[in-house]
Scaffold this active site. Structure first.
Site, PDB file in Angstrom:
ATOM      1  N   THR A 186      -0.287   4.850   1.198  1.00 60.22           N
ATOM      2  CA  THR A 186      -0.557   5.747   2.312  1.00 60.22           C
ATOM      3  C   THR A 186      -0.412   5.014   3.637  1.00 60.22           C
ATOM      4  O   THR A 186      -1.069   4.016   3.886  1.00 60.22           O
ATOM      5  CB  THR A 186      -1.981   6.322   2.187  1.00 60.22           C
ATOM      6  OG1 THR A 186      -2.113   6.950   0.924  1.00 60.22           O
ATOM      7  CG2 THR A 186      -2.239   7.327   3.293  1.00 60.22           C
TER       8      THR A 186
ATOM      9  N   ARG B 168      -5.893   3.986  -8.109  1.00 63.21           N
ATOM     10  CA  ARG B 168      -7.348   3.961  -7.951  1.00 63.21           C
ATOM     11  C   ARG B 168      -7.860   2.538  -7.734  1.00 63.21           C
ATOM     12  O   ARG B 168      -8.923   2.166  -8.218  1.00 63.21           O
ATOM     13  CB  ARG B 168      -8.027   4.564  -9.172  1.00 63.21           C
ATOM     14  CG  ARG B 168      -7.723   6.023  -9.442  1.00 63.21           C
ATOM     15  CD  ARG B 168      -8.206   6.925  -8.339  1.00 63.21           C
ATOM     16  NE  ARG B 168      -8.157   8.327  -8.695  1.00 63.21           N
ATOM     17  CZ  ARG B 168      -8.351   9.311  -7.821  1.00 63.21           C
ATOM     18  NH1 ARG B 168      -8.556   9.021  -6.556  1.00 63.21           N
ATOM     19  NH2 ARG B 168      -8.291  10.558  -8.205  1.00 63.21           N
TER      20      ARG B 168
ATOM     21  N   ARG C 117      -1.931  14.310  -2.000  1.00 63.61           N
ATOM     22  CA  ARG C 117      -3.235  13.654  -2.030  1.00 63.61           C
ATOM     23  C   ARG C 117      -4.295  14.714  -2.307  1.00 63.61           C
ATOM     24  O   ARG C 117      -4.311  15.767  -1.661  1.00 63.61           O
ATOM     25  CB  ARG C 117      -3.522  12.960  -0.702  1.00 63.61           C
ATOM     26  CG  ARG C 117      -2.604  11.784  -0.423  1.00 63.61           C
ATOM     27  CD  ARG C 117      -2.714  11.334   1.015  1.00 63.61           C
ATOM     28  NE  ARG C 117      -4.063  10.959   1.381  1.00 63.61           N
ATOM     29  CZ  ARG C 117      -4.564   9.736   1.242  1.00 63.61           C
ATOM     30  NH1 ARG C 117      -3.809   8.786   0.730  1.00 63.61           N
ATOM     31  NH2 ARG C 117      -5.796   9.456   1.609  1.00 63.61           N
TER      32      ARG C 117
ATOM     33  N   ILE D  67      -0.987   1.439 -14.039  1.00 67.34           N
ATOM     34  CA  ILE D  67      -2.329   1.048 -14.460  1.00 67.34           C
ATOM     35  C   ILE D  67      -3.341   1.649 -13.504  1.00 67.34           C
ATOM     36  O   ILE D  67      -3.106   1.715 -12.294  1.00 67.34           O
ATOM     37  CB  ILE D  67      -2.449  -0.500 -14.508  1.00 67.34           C
ATOM     38  CG1 ILE D  67      -3.858  -0.918 -14.936  1.00 67.34           C
ATOM     39  CG2 ILE D  67      -2.062  -1.132 -13.190  1.00 67.34           C
ATOM     40  CD1 ILE D  67      -3.981  -2.408 -15.185  1.00 67.34           C
TER      41      ILE D  67
ATOM     42  N   LYS E 212      -7.269  -5.021  -4.954  1.00 60.53           N
ATOM     43  CA  LYS E 212      -5.952  -5.327  -4.389  1.00 60.53           C
ATOM     44  C   LYS E 212      -5.821  -6.814  -4.103  1.00 60.53           C
ATOM     45  O   LYS E 212      -4.816  -7.441  -4.458  1.00 60.53           O
ATOM     46  CB  LYS E 212      -5.730  -4.523  -3.103  1.00 60.53           C
ATOM     47  CG  LYS E 212      -5.565  -3.028  -3.296  1.00 60.53           C
ATOM     48  CD  LYS E 212      -5.303  -2.348  -1.956  1.00 60.53           C
ATOM     49  CE  LYS E 212      -5.110  -0.852  -2.107  1.00 60.53           C
ATOM     50  NZ  LYS E 212      -4.830  -0.199  -0.817  1.00 60.53           N
TER      51      LYS E 212
ATOM     52  N   GLY F 224      -5.064   3.581  -3.681  1.00 57.16           N
ATOM     53  CA  GLY F 224      -6.323   4.165  -4.114  1.00 57.16           C
ATOM     54  C   GLY F 224      -6.186   5.583  -4.602  1.00 57.16           C
ATOM     55  O   GLY F 224      -7.165   6.190  -5.036  1.00 57.16           O
TER      56      GLY F 224
ATOM     57  N   LYS G  35     -17.290  15.816  -0.278  1.00 56.34           N
ATOM     58  CA  LYS G  35     -15.865  15.777  -0.588  1.00 56.34           C
ATOM     59  C   LYS G  35     -15.524  14.370  -1.051  1.00 56.34           C
ATOM     60  O   LYS G  35     -16.087  13.381  -0.576  1.00 56.34           O
ATOM     61  CB  LYS G  35     -15.020  16.160   0.626  1.00 56.34           C
ATOM     62  CG  LYS G  35     -15.081  15.168   1.771  1.00 56.34           C
ATOM     63  CD  LYS G  35     -14.168  15.573   2.911  1.00 56.34           C
ATOM     64  CE  LYS G  35     -14.238  14.549   4.060  1.00 56.34           C
ATOM     65  NZ  LYS G  35     -13.402  14.933   5.197  1.00 56.34           N
TER      66      LYS G  35
ATOM     67  N   ASP H 174       0.856  -1.180   0.000  1.00 50.88           N
ATOM     68  CA  ASP H 174       0.000   0.000   0.000  1.00 50.88           C
ATOM     69  C   ASP H 174       0.897   1.237   0.000  1.00 50.88           C
ATOM     70  O   ASP H 174       2.104   1.137   0.272  1.00 50.88           O
ATOM     71  CB  ASP H 174      -0.907  -0.032   1.232  1.00 50.88           C
ATOM     72  CG  ASP H 174      -1.821   1.180   1.305  1.00 50.88           C
ATOM     73  OD1 ASP H 174      -2.309   1.609   0.253  1.00 50.88           O
ATOM     74  OD2 ASP H 174      -2.027   1.697   2.420  1.00 50.88           O
TER      75      ASP H 174
END
Length: 1423
Positions: free
Chosen positions: A433, A1015, A825, A984, A1021, A906, A786, A431
């Site tokens: 973040t 994304r 981000r 990708i 994942k 993401g 948001k 990952d």
């Protein structure tokens, strides 16, 4: 609006009714409802055991479990049978049980019955004791939990009484106080909080220490006093027990048939702790093992390591080998009996006088041989493996380098059986973040109404920011022309005086002396470090934002002046940042006490009616004059109408909740408040105190000592915390939050209280979050949203007339792309204004979704997506998430180790690529291919195109290199190495995961050095990890820190959780947990390498020693007519593997160290040996077995030829065999050991002494143990015979000579990288640095194309200074050679200055020659 709601409820009753009743039904048949729910098996009826529910409760309660828990597997009565049942699930134990039973058959009996049972009994006993101790510890914990006390309502005593947890049942009313633990899952019916809120801490479930809000069921919030259980007349229908912690579906049906929906916000989960609430009352819906906590407590997952699977395969080969040897024995016995012309005397007839035919005797002998040769299957191997793994885990957990001082945490090994897999990883899926980055979100930039604000001053501060530990002094640096100011000691809860308080002159300290002393110590709050909370506002944006306040005496003359559209956007933007979240506001002096406003706050100067009239008048003028929104679109006009009126007020607005106090403001003099100072650019700013809405403006304000300056924000994610602190920096302070309203202190205008209608939480499908509020000024319903720009941009209004909005969208998108390239981000902020009619229409469908039990999530998702349309874009934010310390070096080391690293995130593409470049996942010379398409066919075509381009590029570079070599006879350069990387996005990832495109996708990724998936959803994942693991048959590792990484962690062969700032979900689902990404390098490169090589060598050694020893019995069968007899006493035979040779390999498996940790970290390339399974592979397995066969032949036939023709008995012949075999097996381990410590030596000597002590004691005491042959005084006789010692020496030397010769030749002629590194490990640190630097320089030149092809091929081999055989040794004369042999073998010493220098190769070779000469000399003397 009441009519639509009433209609929706009526429609819901019609939909869920099973009897077709209408809304006027007189009664509801609970029995029928319960029967239908029982038949469906999906719903549960919960009613109290009180009042008129007693009879029905008796029927219902029998089907539900009580609150007693039992996590133990055994009881006092079923321990032995159940433990044996579980142990005999193992194939090895069943095999040995079969042998025990077989040995009880007289026709095939080989040993005494008790002796055959001994190995199995010992193994079963050891494991049973271990299981029993583990279960007993669970029993004590269960007993402690079950006997905890809680307050339960008693229908007999009509009050709450103390009762044990185990006696709580479904339907009981429970009263809990602050800091009490919740005993069962219960629906919240009462809270002492006036707003019906209960705060809970879920650290025991997910590790998060931030408070979670839970609400009293709608309809019970307005209670003045505590709920009376005797008057409770409602029933609860909810879903059946399940393990989904994030979902709860059901409804409460009152006696008037009115239904109120239930969600997880109304459910208190077992194990959580009540915080911030004096007392709560709830009714139990799930108890005991039906609670969500217990349903999630499934225990650790069992994973089988790759090496364990290989061991199971080789055990099957040993079984086949055993069957082959037994068949040989059976046929040999039958042929031997047939060779006698007459019946031999030793062939005893059956009781009926008949003799057993040779064929049948051979069949019986087959089973006898299986009993005799049972040691070939290593029963003790499995126990030894478990012990070795425990020792390895202990060493890993006690590694000081894996300890993180900041978090006071070390590595957690949650899976004890896959440690060796750490040394065989080929793919890492990470990952971004919180894993590669710190997950400390720092507000860096924003774009509002298409205008970007760079916050350069804040950036300068962050560059020079040195963050200390939470308990150490903090030195802050201000940006621009501001002077540096000393900061007081800052605690975990930051005050709301925040960044603007830093904009004081140099004589003013942060917060002042009094303010600093007022902040007490408090427990740590996540996402509250100073680097996250301190935001220096952008001077230009702050000046624009300050226009919202009243700054001039002449403002009354500017009543008709329209505020700019940009000002409107700015105000709405920061309101969205402050409102659109789930942040809990508390006070630092009581960090678990919710912050609320006093009912008598700022008294409005004008009544609310006057304010509304002025606002309505301004709104009409605004709609008619503004060029942006048209009058026809008033229901969704551009962002906020309330700011339009702000510039004409010189008063501080109050919330509608203060309407009762508004009439008190009748003093005309109060309208003339002192002027507020204008906010100037940095450098000339006076101290501005936003804590009380500018104390300098209203000296007589009752809020002069307001606690707003001492607020503590507890957020569930770092993004939310960063945005709230950013809004606070611009004096838009989130002041309090309740289930029904949110209060924001907006600049000098005072607190504005928004009625909170709905919260639509973030999910991975929508990728956004929304809050629905009623504005306190316009009284309209406003939706603040948001989310990711990829979804928000598609939800904006698309009216052709919205030219300004279109321009804002285009400019904002450019800013977003720039933020992403900078690695920030990004989030988009949008808004929507709804009319009451639109809201009522949406509310109808949303009510049905909220009160649904089946498909509730799908209905809520559909309702949210219906609301979040035709949005107005306000702006965007850019938040920095900095890289963790040591991440680039760790990734570089892992890539040198041959591990491919994928980033699955993401975030958007530009952000992911920027972070990948920053952490060296993507190198500057990489050719990056972007895989982005809109259809599956286009995706397939694009992948083929990329593949062709990669192949062409590689082919062209090879041709270029060959042309250079053909032109220049001595080439000095070659083409630089080509490397490709793939990026990708999430939409394209859906296509490549399709079965038809998986093969080409994997082929493409194999040609790429790194892959970045943007994304990606949590499900994608896990699918990517599963695809690579299953299709490529590789070892995978997944690492993450959040709940969205759990599925990926569980799918991979090794799951690593980071104990970061997003709770402990990833840690609780992982196999290993670390606190920093940089620890991954040592965990894999050092401990992974050690664990694999140690365990692999130990397993091979176990196979070797079992085969070597059991073959002694097999060779003896050729000389005893394959009769199944043994030349060794049965006790010695059993104890040989069980006791005499069992401890040394365990110590070897735990402590052996081929290379030091320092060299392994400096040479990551050594990790490749584990990836290729070089230590334990099919060739090494069969070579080991062949060596074992050879050594068994030597151990048998050397004593055989020595004692042939003598009159010694069977046991006197077997004793030298056993002794020689013991020396051979133990010294074989000594040859294979890479490390020799005092522990190894002690265990070796101890094993030999134990053997001799047992043999001497057994021989002296056992006179008739095994008639007719007995071991009486056998060892004592041999101890006085010199031939016995000579036989042992010669047997040991000849048996180990091939192994020793093989190792010497391997180290001399074909040294592996591990052997070279081992030699390098013996060098001085200076020599090590020189060699490693030389290697790195050569590798770098090869990559850049500055080294010849031949030199590059040699660079991989020149890891150390070890070379092949020194040619000087070959050309030496015979005399010189002998002299050099003696010198290098340390046989003779010389003090001459021209002493012969021996290289390591020469030293090994000379020792081998000297060893052979000694053996030849001993053999000659013996002959």
């Amino acid at each position: 609006m009441a009519d639509p709601i009433r209609w929706a409820r009526y429609r819901w009753q019609r939909l869920v009714s099973t009897e077709g009743r209408d809304g006027s039904s007189s009664s509801f048949s609970c029995d029928k409802c319960y029967q239908s729910s029982k038949m469906s098996g999906r719903h549960r009826i919960v009613i109290p055991c009180l009042g008129h529910f007693k009879e029905e409760y008796e029927k219902v309660s029998k089907l539900y479990m009580n609150n007693r828990i039992r996590t133990t597997k055994y009881t006092l009565f079923n321990f032995i049978p159940r433990n044996l049942f579980e142990q005999f699930h193992r194939a090895a134990n069943l095999y040995f049980l079969f042998l025990v039973v077989l040995n009880w058959v007289p026709l095939v009996e080989a040993f005494q019955k008790e002796i055959t049972m001994l190995p199995l009994v010992v193994v079963l006993t050891i494991i049973a004791i271990k299981d029993g101790l583990e279960d007993y510890s669970k029993y004590k914990l269960d007993k402690q939990i079950n006997n905890l006390l809680t307050k339960v309502y008693s229908r007999q005593e009509k009050k709450y009484i103390d009762q044990c947890w185990k006696d709580v049942n479904v339907g009981d009313f429970i009263r809990l106080s602050c800091n009490e633990i919740i005993p069962a899952d219960m629906v919240l019916l009462y809270s002492t909080d006036p707003d019906g809120i209960c705060h809970i801490e879920t650290a025991s479930l997910d590790g998060e220490t931030n408070l979670k809000q839970r609400q009293v069921v709608k309809g019970y919030t307005e209670q003045v006093s505590e709920i009376d259980p005797e008057k409770f007349s409602s029933r609860i229908e909810c879903e059946s027990p399940n393990n989904d912690l994030s979902r709860f579906r059901g409804f409460v049906e009152h006696s008037n048939k009115e239904r109120v929906g239930l969600s997880r916000e109304n459910l208190l989960l077992r194990g959580c702790t009540i915080r911030n609430t004096e007392a709560v009352v709830g009714i139990v819906v799930y108890a005991g093992h039906e609670t969500k906590t217990m349903l999630n407590n499934s225990g650790p997952r069992y994973k089988r390591s790759k090496l364990e699977r290989r061991v199971n395969t080789d055990v099957l080969w040993c079984v086949l080998l055993l069957i082959l040897m037994c068949l040989i024995g059976a046929f040999g016995h039958g042929i031997w009996l047939s060779s006698y012309p007459e019946i031999p005397l030793f062939n005893v007839p059956e009781p009926d006088g008949k003799f057993t035919p040779p064929a049948l005797a051979g069949f019986y002998m087959f089973w006898t041989m299986i009993i005799l040769l049972q040691v070939l299957i290593p029963i003790s191997l499995y126990v030894s493996i478990e012990v070795v793994k425990l020792g390895q885990i202990y060493l890993i957990q006690n590694d000081i380098d894996l300890y993180d001082e900041k978090t006071d945490s070390t590595i957690q090994c949650r899976a004890l059986n896959i440690a060796e897999d750490l040394g065989q990883i080929q793919y890492i899926f990470s990952d971004k973040t919180g894993t590669l980055t710190e997950n400390k979100m720092v507000f860096r930039r924003c774009s509002i109404a298409g205008q970007e604000y760079c916050h350069e001053e804040n950036a300068k501060r962050l560059e020079s920011y040195q963050e200390a530990d939470s308990d150490e002094d903090l030195a802050g640096t201000l940006c621009g022309s501001l002077s540096r100011m000393p900061k007081k000691k800052v605690h975990s809860c930051r005050t709301a005086s925040g960044p603007l308080n830093q904009l004081a002159d140099g004589s003013s300290a942060l917060g002042g002396e009094e303010g600093a002393s007022d902040v007490p110590h408090s427990r740590h709050v996540a996402f509250s470090s100073p680097i996250e909370t301190d935001v220096v506002p952008d001077a230009q944006l702050l000046e624009k934002f300050s226009q919202i306040s009243s700054h001039s005496d002449a403002l009354s003359e500017e009543t008709d002046r329209e505020p700019s559209l940009e000002t409107v956007y700015i105000a709405d933007f920061f309101l969205a940042l402050a409102i659109c979240n789930t942040v809990v506001v508390s006070a630092p002096n009581q960090p678990r006490q919710k912050m609320r406003l006093s009912s008598v706050g700022r008294m409005p100067i004008k009544s609310l009616e006057e304010i509304k009239q002025m606002f309505q008048r301004l709104s009409v003028r605004r709609l008619s004059s503004s060029p942006v929104p048209s009058a026809k679109e008033s229901s969704s006009e551009s962002p906020s109408t309330f700011v339009s009126k702000l510039s004409i007020f010189r008063v501080k607005l109050a919330s509608p909740a203060m309407e009762g106090v508004a009439q008190m403001a009748k003093d005309p003099g109060a309208s003339d408040s002192p002027k507020c100072p204008k906010v100037s650019p940095p450098g000339s700013l006076d101290r501005v105190d936003i804590a009380a809405g500018s104390e300098h403006c209203d000296a007589g304000s009752s809020l002069k000592q307001s606690p707003i300056s001492n607020l503590c924000y507890e957020a569930e994610s770092p993004d939310e915390a960063a945005l709230v602190h950013a809004a606070k920096a611009y004096k838009c302070t989130l002041q309090s939050r309740t289930p029904d309203q949110v209060t924001v202190d907006l600049a000098a205008l005072g607190p504005l209280t928004f009625q909170l209608l709905h919260i639509l939480p973030f999910d991975s499908v929508r990728k956004r979050m929304s809050v629905v509020v009623r504005h306190p000024l316009s009284n309209k319903v406003v939706v603040y949203t948001k989310g990711a720009d990829s979804v928000i941009m598609d939800l904006l209004r698309a009216a052709p007339a919205e030219l300004e909005q279109k321009n804002i969208k285009e400019r904002t998108q450019k800013h977003l792309d720039d933020y992403a390239r900078r690695g920030l981000r990004t989030l988009c902020i949008a808004k929507k204004v709804m009319s009451d009619e639109e809201y009522a229409e949406w509310l109808n469908s949303h009510f049905l979704a909220e009160t649904s039990i089946d498909n509730k999530e799908e209905l809520l998702l559909e309702s949210a997506m219906k609301l979040e349309t035709k949005l107005t874009l306000l702006g965007a934010t850019g938040i920095e998430d900095r890289l963790q310390e040591g991440v680039p070096d760790t990734i570089e080391a892992l890539r040198k180790a041959g591990i491919k690293i994928w980033m699955l995130t993401g975030d958007k593409q530009e952000t992911a690529v920027n972070i990948a470049c920053a952490c060296r996942l993507l190198e500057p010379d990489d050719k990056i291919y972007t895989l982005k398409s809109l259809s599956k066919d286009a995706c397939a075509l694009l992948m083929n195109t990329i593949l062709e381009d990669i192949q062409k590029t590689m082919y062209a570079r090879k041709n270029h290199s060959s042309k250079i070599m053909s032109i220049f006879q001595a080439p000095s350069t070659q083409a630089p190495e080509f490397s490709a990387s793939l990026v990708i996005d999430g939409k394209t990832l859906e296509y490549v995961l399709h079965e038809s495109l998986q093969s080409i996708f994997l082929e493409l990724t194999e040609r790429c050095r790194a892959v970045v998936c943007c994304r990606a959803t949590p499900l994608q994942k896990s699918e990517v990890v599963r695809l690579v693991r299953n299709k490529l048959k590789v070892m995978t590792l997944a690492i993450g820190d959040g709940a969205n990484d759990v599925s990926m962690i569980q799918v991979a062969d090794i799951g690593i959780g980071l104990s970061g700032q997003e709770g402990m979900q990833a840690v609780m689902a992982s196999d290993f947990a670390i606190s920093q990404f940089k620890h991954l390098s040592k965990l894999l490169l050092v401990h992974g390498h050690w664990c694999y090589t140690r365990l692999a060598n130990m397993v091979l050694y176990f196979f070797y020693k079992n085969v070597a020893y059991v073959n002694l019995l097999f060779w003896y069968q050729f000389f005893c007519g394959f009769s199944g007899t043994s030349m060794t006493d049965y006790w010695v035979l059993i104890f040989f593997n069980l006791l005499f040779t069992s401890v040394p390999p365990i110590i070897y498996g735990i402590l052996d160290k081929d290379i030091s940790a320092r060299i392994l970290m400096q040479l990551p390339e050594l990790y490749v040996t584990g990836q290729k399974s070089e230590v334990y592979s099919p060739p090494t397995f069969w070579i080991t077995l062949l060596d074992a066969f050879y050594q068994s032949l030597v151990c048998f036939f050397v004593p055989y030829f020595t004692y042939r023709g003598s009159d010694i008995d069977v046991f006197s012949f077997g004793n030298p065999l056993n002794t020689a075999a013991l020396f051979v097996i133990l010294l074989h381990l000594l040859i294979e050991s890479k490390t020799l410590t005092w522990i190894h030596v002690t265990i070796m000597i101890g094993s030999i002494l134990f053997y001799f002590v047992f043999a001497l004691t057994f021989g002296a005491t056992c006179k008739t143990c095994n008639p007719p042959s007995n071991p009486y005084w056998t060892m004592e006789k041999h101890m006085t015979d010199p031939v016995f010692y000579l036989v042992c020496i010669i047997t040991t030397s000849v048996a180990l000579l091939p192994r020793y010769l093989f190792r010497v030749l391997q180290w001399t002629l074909f040294p592996s990288p591990v052997l070279k590194a081992k030699h390098l490990d013996r060098q001085t640190p200076k020599k090590q640095r020189e060699v490693i630097t030389k290697k790195d320089d050569r590798v770098g030149k090869c990559r850049m194309g500055f080294q010849s092809t031949s030199a590059c091929s040699r660079s991989a081999e020149d890891t150390s200074s070890v070379r092949g055989i020194d040619p000087d040794l070959v050309i030496l004369s015979f005399t010189q050679c002998c002299y050099k042999i003696l010198i290098c073998s340390n046989v003779i010493m010389t003090t001459s200055t021209d002493q012969v220098s021996c290289t390591p190769v020469q030293e090994s070779f000379c020792k081998m020659v000297f060893f052979i000469l000694i053996i030849l000399f001993v053999i000659i003397i013996f002959v």
